[in-house]
Scaffold this motif. Structure first.
Motif, PDB file in Angstrom:
ATOM      1  N   PHE A 125      -3.386  -9.347  -3.205  1.00 33.95           N
ATOM      2  CA  PHE A 125      -2.336  -9.516  -2.197  1.00 33.95           C
ATOM      3  C   PHE A 125      -1.009  -9.894  -2.858  1.00 33.95           C
ATOM      4  O   PHE A 125       0.062  -9.445  -2.430  1.00 33.95           O
TER       5      PHE A 125
ATOM      6  N   ALA B  77      -2.820 -14.742   1.765  1.00 30.76           N
ATOM      7  CA  ALA B  77      -4.212 -14.435   1.401  1.00 30.76           C
ATOM      8  C   ALA B  77      -5.132 -15.481   2.014  1.00 30.76           C
ATOM      9  O   ALA B  77      -4.885 -16.682   1.868  1.00 30.76           O
TER      10      ALA B  77
ATOM     11  N   ALA C 208      -5.888  -4.868   0.135  1.00 33.61           N
ATOM     12  CA  ALA C 208      -4.463  -5.130  -0.091  1.00 33.61           C
ATOM     13  C   ALA C 208      -3.618  -3.922   0.322  1.00 33.61           C
ATOM     14  O   ALA C 208      -2.507  -4.079   0.847  1.00 33.61           O
TER      15      ALA C 208
ATOM     16  N   THR D  42      -7.311  -5.080   8.950  1.00 37.41           N
ATOM     17  CA  THR D  42      -5.952  -4.644   8.646  1.00 37.41           C
ATOM     18  C   THR D  42      -5.659  -3.303   9.331  1.00 37.41           C
ATOM     19  O   THR D  42      -4.769  -3.227  10.181  1.00 37.41           O
TER      20      THR D  42
ATOM     21  N   ILE E 102      -2.963  -4.156   3.956  1.00 32.10           N
ATOM     22  CA  ILE E 102      -1.861  -5.084   4.220  1.00 32.10           C
ATOM     23  C   ILE E 102      -0.524  -4.387   3.965  1.00 32.10           C
ATOM     24  O   ILE E 102       0.438  -4.538   4.730  1.00 32.10           O
TER      25      ILE E 102
ATOM     26  N   ILE F 193       3.037 -12.406   3.338  1.00 33.11           N
ATOM     27  CA  ILE F 193       1.610 -12.099   3.266  1.00 33.11           C
ATOM     28  C   ILE F 193       0.874 -13.363   2.840  1.00 33.11           C
ATOM     29  O   ILE F 193       1.229 -13.981   1.829  1.00 33.11           O
TER      30      ILE F 193
ATOM     31  N   GLY G 135      -7.607  -9.739   6.291  1.00 31.70           N
ATOM     32  CA  GLY G 135      -8.324  -9.287   5.101  1.00 31.70           C
ATOM     33  C   GLY G 135      -9.794  -9.675   5.084  1.00 31.70           C
ATOM     34  O   GLY G 135     -10.622  -8.926   4.562  1.00 31.70           O
TER      35      GLY G 135
ATOM     36  N   PHE H 204       4.815 -14.341  -0.420  1.00 25.17           N
ATOM     37  CA  PHE H 204       3.363 -14.438  -0.572  1.00 25.17           C
ATOM     38  C   PHE H 204       2.955 -15.897  -0.628  1.00 25.17           C
ATOM     39  O   PHE H 204       3.652 -16.734  -1.219  1.00 25.17           O
TER      40      PHE H 204
ATOM     41  N   ASP I  60      -0.916 -18.123  -1.076  1.00 25.76           N
ATOM     42  CA  ASP I  60      -2.372 -18.151  -1.214  1.00 25.76           C
ATOM     43  C   ASP I  60      -2.907 -19.352  -0.438  1.00 25.76           C
ATOM     44  O   ASP I  60      -2.761 -20.497  -0.866  1.00 25.76           O
TER      45      ASP I  60
ATOM     46  N   LEU J 166      -9.016 -11.479  -3.505  1.00 25.25           N
ATOM     47  CA  LEU J 166      -7.979 -11.037  -2.560  1.00 25.25           C
ATOM     48  C   LEU J 166      -6.605 -11.606  -2.901  1.00 25.25           C
ATOM     49  O   LEU J 166      -5.589 -10.905  -2.794  1.00 25.25           O
TER      50      LEU J 166
END
Length: 216
Positions: free
Chosen positions: A164, A135, A107, A56, A110, A133, A91, A175, A177, A160
């Motif tokens: 995140f 993860a 995080a 990052t 980020i 973002i 990450g 976001f 995942d 994470l």
């Protein structure tokens, strides 16, 4: 209107084949960014920016300062602006033992990238672009020859996504995942295979469309 998406990530955006060398990668249409492009269709341009070992915000004392995502992000944004959406999936490399970083500070790294994007405002007409973002999927317990480099990272990688998501909420960005769509390959424990690239690219296409673009 054709929209432009920058996919900024590490070896899993580069498409490195699990268990193989750093220059051995899946074909563009097999990599998640290529799947994203194919699924979204002709109205979208996907700019793929993946680098194996990218962190990052950290200069890597062994692999070199070029692995610092923050250093490269600014010229990358200026080269490709205007951008409608920037997807950040980083990450994993921050969890290398030599960085000794807890998930919460990964995080924060980020978060620094999000701040940098907003400072440059590389969106259409100089506005902020949409930011997502992502993860990375958690590492597997067996990292094979990478165990010494990532020692202790497996447990951190499972935290994470929460860290995140908290960061994304606080910065009011999107976001996702990746662990809900795919998992890492047992070939090396932290890269994703071709099937995982397909699943991730298709899942992200749905997330991108769900943003709700003004003229969609």
């Amino acid at each position: 209107m054709r929209r432009t998406v920058l996919c900024f990530g590490d070896s899993n955006t580069y498409g490195q084949i699990p268990g193989r060398g750093p220059l051995e990668r899946y074909r563009r249409e097999e990599r998640w960014a290529g799947v994203l492009e194919g699924t979204l269709g002709a109205g979208w341009q996907i700019i793929e920016e993946g680098l194996s070992g990218r962190t990052t915000v950290h200069d890597d004392p062994i692999e070199g300062a070029l692995k610092n995502g923050r250093t490269y992000l600014r010229p990358c944004l200026q080269s490709h602006a205007p951008l409608d959406l920037i997807i950040i999936m980083l990450g994993t490399n921050d969890l290398k033992r030599r960085f000794n970083m807890p998930p919460s500070e990964v995080a924060m790294g980020i978060g620094c990238l999000v701040h940098d994007i907003r400072e440059l405002s590389p969106g259409p007409a100089g506005h902020d672009p949409e930011i997502m973002i992502v993860a990375p999927p958690p590492m597997l317990d067996d990292l094979r020859e990478w165990e010494a480099i990532f020692s202790g990272a497996q447990e951190k990688s499972r935290k994470l996504a929460l860290e995140f998501e908290i960061m994304a909420d606080s910065l009011e960005v999107h976001f996702f995942d990746a662990g809900t769509a795919c998992q890492c390959s047992p070939a090396d424990g932290f890269h994703i295979d071709g099937e995982a690239h397909r699943r991730l690219g298709e899942a992200l296409a749905q997330e991108v469309l769900a943003i709700g673009w003004p003229d969609a």
